[in-house]
Design a protein around this motif. Sequence first.
Motif, PDB file in Angstrom:
ATOM      1  N   PHE A   1      33.262 -46.629 -38.252  1.00 55.77           N
ATOM      2  CA  PHE A   1      34.189 -47.632 -38.546  1.00 55.77           C
ATOM      3  C   PHE A   1      33.701 -49.173 -38.709  1.00 55.77           C
ATOM      4  N   MET A   2      32.447 -49.083 -39.495  1.00 58.37           N
ATOM      5  CA  MET A   2      31.628 -50.411 -39.943  1.00 58.37           C
ATOM      6  C   MET A   2      31.425 -51.420 -38.679  1.00 58.37           C
TER       7      MET A   2
ATOM      8  N   GLN B   1      25.261 -58.351 -44.670  1.00 57.61           N
ATOM      9  CA  GLN B   1      25.780 -57.914 -45.891  1.00 57.61           C
ATOM     10  C   GLN B   1      26.681 -59.121 -46.509  1.00 57.61           C
TER      11      GLN B   1
ATOM     12  N   ARG C   1      28.840 -56.610 -52.258  1.00 57.92           N
ATOM     13  CA  ARG C   1      27.766 -55.891 -53.093  1.00 57.92           C
ATOM     14  C   ARG C   1      28.566 -55.004 -53.605  1.00 57.92           C
ATOM     15  N   ARG C   2      28.324 -54.341 -55.107  1.00 54.21           N
ATOM     16  CA  ARG C   2      28.853 -53.508 -55.662  1.00 54.21           C
ATOM     17  C   ARG C   2      28.417 -52.002 -55.757  1.00 54.21           C
TER      18      ARG C   2
ATOM     19  N   SER D   1      32.339 -39.020 -49.239  1.00 55.14           N
ATOM     20  CA  SER D   1      33.061 -39.909 -48.251  1.00 55.14           C
ATOM     21  C   SER D   1      32.034 -40.761 -48.025  1.00 55.14           C
TER      22      SER D   1
ATOM     23  N   LEU E   1      32.272 -44.503 -47.578  1.00 50.57           N
ATOM     24  CA  LEU E   1      32.271 -45.546 -46.561  1.00 50.57           C
ATOM     25  C   LEU E   1      31.188 -46.585 -46.798  1.00 50.57           C
ATOM     26  N   CYS E   2      30.244 -46.557 -47.486  1.00 51.26           N
ATOM     27  CA  CYS E   2      29.252 -47.315 -47.884  1.00 51.26           C
ATOM     28  C   CYS E   2      29.887 -48.468 -48.586  1.00 51.26           C
TER      29      CYS E   2
ATOM     30  N   VAL F   1      32.934 -49.090 -48.810  1.00 45.84           N
ATOM     31  CA  VAL F   1      33.965 -50.034 -47.782  1.00 45.84           C
ATOM     32  C   VAL F   1      33.024 -50.888 -47.086  1.00 45.84           C
ATOM     33  N   PHE F   2      31.943 -50.530 -46.624  1.00 45.21           N
ATOM     34  CA  PHE F   2      30.884 -51.126 -45.738  1.00 45.21           C
ATOM     35  C   PHE F   2      30.725 -52.463 -46.505  1.00 45.21           C
TER      36      PHE F   2
ATOM     37  N   PHE G   1      39.610 -45.369 -42.404  1.00 46.72           N
ATOM     38  CA  PHE G   1      39.731 -45.344 -41.230  1.00 46.72           C
ATOM     39  C   PHE G   1      40.596 -44.266 -40.606  1.00 46.72           C
TER      40      PHE G   1
ATOM     41  N   ASN H   1      39.098 -41.243 -40.759  1.00 47.12           N
ATOM     42  CA  ASN H   1      38.170 -40.899 -39.859  1.00 47.12           C
ATOM     43  C   ASN H   1      38.790 -40.783 -38.199  1.00 47.12           C
TER      44      ASN H   1
ATOM     45  N   LYS I   1      36.816 -58.881 -40.683  1.00 43.66           N
ATOM     46  CA  LYS I   1      36.594 -57.606 -40.840  1.00 43.66           C
ATOM     47  C   LYS I   1      37.741 -56.660 -40.317  1.00 43.66           C
TER      48      LYS I   1
END
Lengths: 502, 184
Positions: A65-66, B2, B5-6, B19, B23-24, B26-27, B47, B50, B155
């Motif tokens: 969930f970052m 961070q 970033r692409r 996935s 997530l990355c 997305v992160f 989310f 998850n 966030k």
Amino acid sequence: MEKFSNISIRKKLILLQATTAFIALIICCSLFVFNGIATFRLSAQRKMQSIARIIGANSVSALMFMDQDADSVLLYKLHQETDIIDAVVLDKKGQVFASFYRPGAPRENYNFNFPKPDEGEMITSEFSGDKLLVKYKIFNDKVFLGTIVIRSELGDLKLILRNYIMVATLVLIAGLITAVIISLFLEKTISKRLLALVSKTREIADSHNYAVHIPAEGRDEIAVLSKEFNALLLQINTMETSLKNANAELEVRVQQRTVELETANKELESFSYSVSHDLKAPLRAINGFTEILVKKYADKIDDKGKELARVIVANGKKMGQLIEDLLEFSRIGRREMVFTEVSMDEILQMALTDAMNMNKTRNIVINKEKLPPALGDRSLLVQVWTNLISNAIKYTGHKEKAEITIGSYEEDGRNIYFIKDNGAGFDMKYKDKLFKVFQRLHGSDEFEGTGIGLANVSRIITRHGGTIWTEAKVNEGAAFYFSLPVVNRKGVPEILLKTSVN
Amino acid sequence: MQTNRRNTSRSAIPLKWYSGLMLCSVFVLCSFQAGNRDNEYKLKAAFLYNFIQYIDWGTVSTNEYTICMVGSSPIEAPLREIAMTRKDSDKKIKICHYRSVSEIGFSNILFVSKDVEESLDIILAKVPKGTLVVGEKPGCAQDGAAMNFVIIDNKLKFESNLKALSTAGLKASSQLLKLAIIKE
């Protein structure tokens, strides 16, 4: 340093024990310490791996969930683990997602060398010095989410090492003390017995008492040695006893023989004395009556008869002299001796004066040195000198000028006195006959005498514990030597001391 | 930390990592600018997916979960993408779309778009037990949605109404709740 082979067995045993114990303990302690370190490292590794797993598992949702903040909060809980320096959660790409750095700890920008998700182990540990780096890959449902890297220091290792070394030292000391105690105990069973054996041996060697028994308990080598030693002692003792018995027997026999000899000797002496004494009366009668015969019947006997009567009287007197000499000889043998310190110079002078008075017509030169005193019976020693001087004067009778030399020297603890003349001398092959009664080397027509003088001298010297000997050549004179013990400080002749001890 | 970033290597990565990579990505985009709707909904879709893992659905375990939406929402495209990539996994998802509130039936997760005009109460009344209702309007959680997406400090976070969760007969894992902003 003392040579090892010279050190006593007791010290050797103790040394051996201590060394063995020391080596064994050093090895044990080293293994103990190394094992301890290995165990500690292993347990530290396990602990860090467990922490990494737990943090990893708990980071899954945060990663999904970052939520960096939630993960940071989670990592911050590690601050209670004081050995953790820092912990970092890296995301899938190796970027820092969340981190915890111990406050005050030096921050190191080290390369995490973050692992590829499909390569290598799930969890790895690296030791570098006292630092441990644990990396754990975080997966969720087979999906790689990131890596947790925990760096910890094995600070406790130093403490533990110190404790181990302390314990090892204590163990070492305790071990050495135990070893010494064991050696002291061993000493009882080995060295003490050996030393007892040695001291007993020494004691026996010093005291010559072989009737000793060494305790020989047990069945070990020392006991065997002691038993053999006892057997040896028994043999020696038996031999010594039998030797002693034999000696004692011999002694008894010698005494018996001596008594028998003395008895025989005394009987013989009293016999010769009484014979001589009894012979004197008839001899006096023969002489007396022969003289009366010559005086009263002078007119009835012709010259031829008178001459024969004179020969009878002369021979009777000669026989009387022989009997007197024999009695004197016998007396010398039996007389009690009185030992005093005798001035040889004085008695020699006395004897010389008498001899010179009797031989005033002769041309006699006397050379004499100063003589050391002797311990002996004064009157007997006077007789020695008188006899030897008259002997010398007598056998120089055919020389125009008689030369007599008297002196002394010391040899082997004895005083040797001598008297030399330039007289007739004699053949050395008869030297044994010289000191025997009535043995003469010259006819009485050549030199008068009964042959008893030197026999008397020899007897007196022998009774003083001395010896007499002679050197001579025909017509070149004779020398007589006799030895007497040196007078020591106590005034007792050493030779007599020895004989009395024996 | 961070910044933008692409992700440039998506196509080269095997599907099963998709996935994660997503997530990355997305992160990477987690500090997106407001208004970057595409990224926002990609994250929201992830989310939602998850959530499946961290909810105790109470029913017989299944490996297919339904995620439905009320009203049109940009979340549909990324959700369908996830459904595509995860079709071989233990947790497959089926996407459905209710055009109107009246159509609402059973689904595991019901995503209520902020464009839906009907009040939440009406929707909640239609939702059968066992459905996790997820909103994206401020105050939704207080109003009775079990989960609600909010954006705090740029966030994406989510609120959770524990009462609503239990009313729905669901249990959220503590791992999920520790990340949630709890609303009563």
